[in-house]
Design a protein around this motif. Structure first.
Motif, PDB file in Angstrom:
ATOM      1  N   GLY A  46       0.818  -1.203   0.000  1.00  0.00           N
ATOM      2  CA  GLY A  46       0.000   0.000   0.000  1.00  0.00           C
ATOM      3  C   GLY A  46       0.849   1.249   0.000  1.00  0.00           C
ATOM      4  O   GLY A  46       2.072   1.190  -0.095  1.00  0.00           O
ATOM      5  N   GLN A  47       0.175   2.382   0.126  1.00  0.00           N
ATOM      6  CA  GLN A  47       0.851   3.673   0.167  1.00  0.00           C
ATOM      7  C   GLN A  47       0.074   4.607   1.085  1.00  0.00           C
ATOM      8  O   GLN A  47      -1.147   4.548   1.148  1.00  0.00           O
ATOM      9  N   PHE A  48       0.797   5.476   1.768  1.00  0.00           N
ATOM     10  CA  PHE A  48       0.185   6.471   2.646  1.00  0.00           C
ATOM     11  C   PHE A  48       0.662   7.838   2.203  1.00  0.00           C
ATOM     12  O   PHE A  48       1.833   8.038   1.909  1.00  0.00           O
ATOM     13  N   ASN A  49      -0.269   8.793   2.161  1.00  0.00           N
ATOM     14  CA  ASN A  49       0.100  10.178   1.885  1.00  0.00           C
ATOM     15  C   ASN A  49      -0.854  11.102   2.646  1.00  0.00           C
ATOM     16  O   ASN A  49      -1.765  10.639   3.339  1.00  0.00           O
ATOM     17  N   PHE A  50      -0.651  12.385   2.513  1.00  0.00           N
ATOM     18  CA  PHE A  50      -1.449  13.366   3.253  1.00  0.00           C
ATOM     19  C   PHE A  50      -2.934  13.306   2.920  1.00  0.00           C
ATOM     20  O   PHE A  50      -3.768  13.682   3.728  1.00  0.00           O
ATOM     21  N   ASP A  51      -3.280  12.864   1.717  1.00  0.00           N
ATOM     22  CA  ASP A  51      -4.689  12.804   1.327  1.00  0.00           C
ATOM     23  C   ASP A  51      -5.519  11.973   2.299  1.00  0.00           C
ATOM     24  O   ASP A  51      -6.676  12.299   2.578  1.00  0.00           O
ATOM     25  N   VAL A  52      -4.934  10.905   2.824  1.00  0.00           N
ATOM     26  CA  VAL A  52      -5.644  10.044   3.784  1.00  0.00           C
ATOM     27  C   VAL A  52      -6.048  10.861   5.006  1.00  0.00           C
ATOM     28  O   VAL A  52      -7.184  10.791   5.468  1.00  0.00           O
ATOM     29  N   VAL A  53      -5.122  11.635   5.511  1.00  0.00           N
ATOM     30  CA  VAL A  53      -5.391  12.433   6.709  1.00  0.00           C
ATOM     31  C   VAL A  53      -6.366  13.557   6.388  1.00  0.00           C
ATOM     32  O   VAL A  53      -7.357  13.748   7.095  1.00  0.00           O
ATOM     33  N   LEU A  54      -6.105  14.290   5.322  1.00  0.00           N
ATOM     34  CA  LEU A  54      -6.954  15.431   4.993  1.00  0.00           C
ATOM     35  C   LEU A  54      -8.398  15.026   4.762  1.00  0.00           C
ATOM     36  O   LEU A  54      -9.322  15.704   5.213  1.00  0.00           O
ATOM     37  N   SER A  55      -8.621  13.910   4.079  1.00  0.00           N
ATOM     38  CA  SER A  55      -9.996  13.475   3.826  1.00  0.00           C
ATOM     39  C   SER A  55     -10.705  13.083   5.111  1.00  0.00           C
ATOM     40  O   SER A  55     -11.926  13.204   5.208  1.00  0.00           O
ATOM     41  N   ASN A  56      -9.956  12.652   6.124  1.00  0.00           N
ATOM     42  CA  ASN A  56     -10.554  12.275   7.399  1.00  0.00           C
ATOM     43  C   ASN A  56     -10.738  13.456   8.349  1.00  0.00           C
ATOM     44  O   ASN A  56     -11.365  13.313   9.394  1.00  0.00           O
ATOM     45  N   LEU A  57     -10.186  14.598   7.995  1.00  0.00           N
ATOM     46  CA  LEU A  57     -10.327  15.779   8.853  1.00  0.00           C
ATOM     47  C   LEU A  57     -11.542  16.625   8.506  1.00  0.00           C
ATOM     48  O   LEU A  57     -11.958  17.472   9.285  1.00  0.00           O
ATOM     49  N   LEU A  58     -12.119  16.397   7.323  1.00  0.00           N
ATOM     50  CA  LEU A  58     -13.306  17.158   6.939  1.00  0.00           C
ATOM     51  C   LEU A  58     -14.467  16.823   7.870  1.00  0.00           C
ATOM     52  O   LEU A  58     -14.566  15.706   8.364  1.00  0.00           O
ATOM     53  N   PRO A  59     -15.349  17.774   8.109  1.00  0.00           N
ATOM     54  CA  PRO A  59     -16.520  17.510   8.950  1.00  0.00           C
ATOM     55  C   PRO A  59     -17.321  16.332   8.409  1.00  0.00           C
ATOM     56  O   PRO A  59     -17.385  16.121   7.197  1.00  0.00           O
ATOM     57  N   GLY A  60     -17.932  15.579   9.285  1.00  0.00           N
ATOM     58  CA  GLY A  60     -18.637  14.352   8.987  1.00  0.00           C
ATOM     59  C   GLY A  60     -19.397  14.271   7.686  1.00  0.00           C
ATOM     60  O   GLY A  60     -19.102  13.427   6.843  1.00  0.00           O
ATOM     61  N   PRO A  61     -20.400  15.117   7.445  1.00  0.00           N
ATOM     62  CA  PRO A  61     -21.192  14.963   6.226  1.00  0.00           C
ATOM     63  C   PRO A  61     -20.499  15.451   4.959  1.00  0.00           C
ATOM     64  O   PRO A  61     -20.966  15.229   3.872  1.00  0.00           O
ATOM     65  N   ILE A  62     -19.359  16.122   5.112  1.00  0.00           N
ATOM     66  CA  ILE A  62     -18.663  16.655   3.948  1.00  0.00           C
ATOM     67  C   ILE A  62     -17.451  15.776   3.692  1.00  0.00           C
ATOM     68  O   ILE A  62     -16.429  15.903   4.345  1.00  0.00           O
ATOM     69  N   THR A  63     -17.562  14.867   2.758  1.00  0.00           N
ATOM     70  CA  THR A  63     -16.448  13.986   2.441  1.00  0.00           C
ATOM     71  C   THR A  63     -16.068  14.144   0.992  1.00  0.00           C
ATOM     72  O   THR A  63     -16.899  14.419   0.133  1.00  0.00           O
TER      73      THR A  63
END
Length: 160
Positions: A46-63
């Motif tokens: 696999g691979q990890f980058n900032f996108d994983v974190v940023l997408s999980n920081l958005l408020p709940g209904p906004i993904t």
């Protein structure tokens, strides 16, 4: 010319049991944008980058995935006191293991892939692209925009 000619052989990696906090530390310490995730045998999983974190920081209904916001001009600055929410969410993410969040659909090339195909992959999917052994899946290095441009510059210099 092949991808093996332009790959970066020394790669900072993480294991699937390491945490998001560990991976963020590697990204910051080494000034890199992505961390390949390899198993104990060195196989790319696999691979990890900032996108994983940023997408999980958005408020709940906004993904990003659910609403296709990656290309949208949606502004979220109307959310008051969002910093507390973001800090709390980040704190919750840090201990999560990479095997729970890593991107498992990693774009790869092989050492004998023509370099022009590697360039096409970089253009289409972004940098870096993993270079893996075709038979074992073992990570051999990364193909980056910088490594490709450096190799092409050598060709230009040799031709003049």
């Amino acid at each position: 010319m092949f991808c093996r000619n332009a790959l970066v052989p020394t790669v900072i990696t993480a294991g699937p049991e390491q945490t998001i906090g560990d991976a963020l530390g590697l990204l910051e310490k080494h000034g890199i944008r992505a961390v390949p995730i390899v198993d104990a045998a060195g196989k790319l999983v696999g691979q990890f980058n900032f996108d994983v974190v940023l997408s999980n920081l958005l408020p709940g209904p906004i993904t990003v995935e659910a609403h296709g916001l990656m290309d949208a001009n949606l502004r979220l600055d109307y959310l008051v006191d969002a910093e507390d929410h973001v800090a709390r969410k980040l704190g919750e993410l840090l201990p999560v293991k990479l095997n729970e969040v890593m991107d498992q659909e990693v774009h790869v090339v092989h050492p004998d892939t023509p370099l022009w195909e590697g360039i096409r992959q970089l253009f289409q999917h972004g940098s870096p692209i993993a270079v893996v052994d075709e038979e074992t899946g073992k990570l051999l290095g990364l193909l980056s925009v910088q490594s490709v441009m450096g190799e092409l510059a050598k060709l230009v210099s040799a031709g003049t």
